[in-house]
Motif scaffolding. Structure first.
Motif, short mmCIF file in Angstrom:
data_model
loop_
_atom_site.label_atom_id
_atom_site.label_comp_id
_atom_site.label_asym_id
_atom_site.label_seq_id
_atom_site.Cartn_x
_atom_site.Cartn_y
_atom_site.Cartn_z
N THR A 90 39.75 29.70 36.74
CA THR A 90 41.16 30.98 36.23
C THR A 90 40.21 31.97 35.61
OG1 THR A 90 42.90 29.24 36.67
CG2 THR A 90 43.31 31.83 35.58
N PHE A 91 39.36 31.66 34.91
CA PHE A 91 38.44 33.12 33.97
C PHE A 91 38.07 33.34 35.40
CE2 PHE A 91 34.63 34.18 32.56
CZ PHE A 91 35.01 34.81 30.97
N GLU A 92 36.84 33.09 36.34
CA GLU A 92 35.83 32.87 37.20
C GLU A 92 36.84 34.00 37.68
OE1 GLU A 92 32.89 32.86 37.51
OE2 GLU A 92 32.67 32.22 35.70
N ARG A 93 37.43 33.83 38.27
CA ARG A 93 38.60 34.90 39.37
C ARG A 93 39.05 35.77 38.89
NH1 ARG A 93 42.93 31.27 40.72
NH2 ARG A 93 42.19 29.69 40.42
N LEU A 94 39.21 35.70 37.36
CA LEU A 94 39.96 37.49 36.82
C LEU A 94 38.68 37.82 35.99
CD1 LEU A 94 42.50 35.55 34.23
CD2 LEU A 94 42.93 37.24 36.06
N ARG A 95 37.59 36.97 35.77
CA ARG A 95 36.44 37.73 35.95
C ARG A 95 35.92 38.51 37.30
NH1 ARG A 95 31.38 35.11 33.75
NH2 ARG A 95 30.78 34.77 35.55
N ARG A 96 35.80 38.37 38.52
CA ARG A 96 35.96 38.73 39.73
C ARG A 96 35.70 40.05 40.29
NH1 ARG A 96 36.94 36.67 45.46
NH2 ARG A 96 38.89 37.32 44.68
N ASP A 97 34.97 41.12 40.92
CA ASP A 97 35.13 42.10 41.01
C ASP A 97 36.26 41.90 42.25
OD1 ASP A 97 35.82 44.57 41.80
OD2 ASP A 97 33.72 44.76 43.37
N PRO A 98 38.08 42.79 42.00
CA PRO A 98 39.02 42.49 42.77
C PRO A 98 38.31 43.30 44.14
CG PRO A 98 39.23 44.10 41.30
CD PRO A 98 38.04 43.11 40.66
N LEU A 99 38.04 44.33 44.42
CA LEU A 99 37.11 45.06 45.95
C LEU A 99 36.27 43.95 46.23
CD1 LEU A 99 37.87 48.53 44.62
CD2 LEU A 99 39.19 47.74 45.61
N SER A 100 35.75 42.43 46.25
CA SER A 100 34.48 42.54 46.57
C SER A 100 35.01 41.34 47.83
CB SER A 100 33.76 41.34 45.70
OG SER A 100 35.22 39.94 45.48
N ALA A 101 35.81 41.41 48.02
CA ALA A 101 37.13 40.75 49.46
C ALA A 101 37.22 42.05 49.96
CB ALA A 101 37.64 39.98 49.24
N PHE A 102 36.85 42.62 50.06
CA PHE A 102 36.91 44.03 50.98
C PHE A 102 36.00 44.28 51.56
CE2 PHE A 102 40.84 44.01 48.36
CZ PHE A 102 42.01 43.64 49.68
N PRO A 103 36.05 44.92 52.75
CA PRO A 103 34.27 45.45 53.35
C PRO A 103 33.69 47.02 52.50
CG PRO A 103 36.10 45.85 55.23
CD PRO A 103 36.65 45.08 53.78
N GLU A 104 32.65 47.32 52.60
CA GLU A 104 31.79 48.36 51.41
C GLU A 104 32.09 49.57 52.95
OE1 GLU A 104 28.52 49.62 48.66
OE2 GLU A 104 29.00 48.04 49.13
N LYS A 105 32.85 50.34 52.83
CA LYS A 105 32.61 51.96 53.80
C LYS A 105 33.10 52.89 52.82
CE LYS A 105 33.70 49.16 57.71
NZ LYS A 105 34.59 48.81 59.08
N CYS A 106 32.22 53.84 52.40
CA CYS A 106 33.01 54.68 51.42
C CYS A 106 32.85 55.65 52.44
CB CYS A 106 31.14 54.85 50.31
SG CYS A 106 31.99 55.55 49.60
N PRO A 107 34.29 57.03 52.15
CA PRO A 107 34.35 57.51 52.95
C PRO A 107 33.57 59.73 51.86
CG PRO A 107 36.30 57.07 51.62
CD PRO A 107 35.50 56.31 51.73
N PRO A 108 33.17 59.62 52.53
CA PRO A 108 32.34 61.04 51.87
C PRO A 108 33.00 61.56 50.97
CG PRO A 108 31.95 61.39 54.53
CD PRO A 108 33.34 60.51 54.35
N GLY A 109 32.43 61.39 50.16
CA GLY A 109 32.71 62.20 47.95
C GLY A 109 33.68 60.71 47.80
N GLY A 110 34.44 59.47 48.22
CA GLY A 110 35.05 58.92 47.70
C GLY A 110 34.27 57.83 47.00
N SER A 111 33.34 57.80 45.92
CA SER A 111 32.81 56.35 45.88
C SER A 111 33.47 55.80 44.48
CB SER A 111 31.44 57.18 45.50
OG SER A 111 31.27 58.19 44.63
N GLY A 112 34.09 57.11 43.64
CA GLY A 112 34.99 56.98 43.08
C GLY A 112 36.59 56.97 42.82
N LYS A 113 36.80 56.73 43.37
CA LYS A 113 38.77 57.25 43.66
C LYS A 113 39.00 56.48 45.13
CE LYS A 113 37.74 61.64 46.13
NZ LYS A 113 37.35 63.19 45.79
N VAL A 114 40.24 56.96 45.48
CA VAL A 114 41.55 56.19 46.83
C VAL A 114 41.25 57.90 47.01
CG1 VAL A 114 43.64 55.63 46.71
CG2 VAL A 114 42.54 54.92 44.58
N VAL A 115 41.16 56.90 48.03
CA VAL A 115 41.41 57.94 49.25
C VAL A 115 42.66 57.63 50.58
CG1 VAL A 115 39.90 59.40 51.76
CG2 VAL A 115 38.78 59.22 49.16
#
Length: 180
Positions: free
Chosen positions: A18-43
């Motif tokens: 349980t501790f490992e699951r909480l510590r893990r990055d919750p976005l790691s399950a999703f593919p990394e595709k960054c829109p222009p200017g969207g690295s630090g926000k929701v697009v």
């Protein structure tokens, strides 16, 4: 005695998992595709054209889900700005562009189905809290465009759109229209 020891060992292992699951990055399950200017926000890529009713309603529902979490997001309307359509086509890598599309800090969450499922299970709230995206009431930055950032050009009587990026004014040429 052995049963008690086994039970205690299992409980200890479950706590560690349980501790490992909480510590893990919750976005790691999703593919990394960054829109222009969207690295630090929701697009959110949407459309405001009501021609295809299901797509229009899906875009409105995705907007409502994000607004329900009081997240400040960058809405990019592909029907009003050709550059936004190009961006989302590049991000889906040859797949059919299905709107709406949600990106959080450079990760593609997907379309409406995934967003609704994450919201109903409570994972969306955990993702948004863990990634420290900007929270609050969506700010209206411009009294002229109402925060839409796109409005008809006054120089050419509406054949082009004006895009505001921060304090910078950019002319967005429309599809098949005369340009400024």
């Amino acid at each position: 005695m052995f049963i008690v020891r086994d039970r205690l060992e299992r409980q200890k292992e479950e706590k560690e998992l349980t501790f490992e699951r909480l510590r893990r990055d919750p976005l790691s399950a999703f593919p990394e595709k960054c829109p222009p200017g969207g690295s630090g926000k929701v697009v959110l890529y949407t459309t405001s054209l009501g021609g295809v009713r299901k797509t229009f309603e899906d875009c409105n529902r995705a907007r409502d889900v994000l607004e329900g979490h009081r997240v400040v997001f960058d809405e990019r309307d592909v029907s009003l700005h050709e550059e936004f359509l190009r961006e989302v086509k590049e991000l889906v890598d040859g797949e059919v562009v299905v709107l709406p599309r949600v990106f959080v800090k450079g990760r593609c969450l997907g379309g409406l189905e995934v967003l609704v499922e994450l919201n109903e299970t409570g994972q969306l709230g955990r993702i948004l809290n863990a990634t420290c995206v900007e929270m609050g009431i969506r700010r209206q930055t411009c009294g002229g465009c109402g925060g839409a950032r796109l409005f008809p050009c006054f120089d050419c009587a509406g054949s082009c759109k004006i895009v505001w990026r921060g304090d910078e004014r950019v002319v967005a040429k429309g599809r098949g229209r005369k340009t400024c």
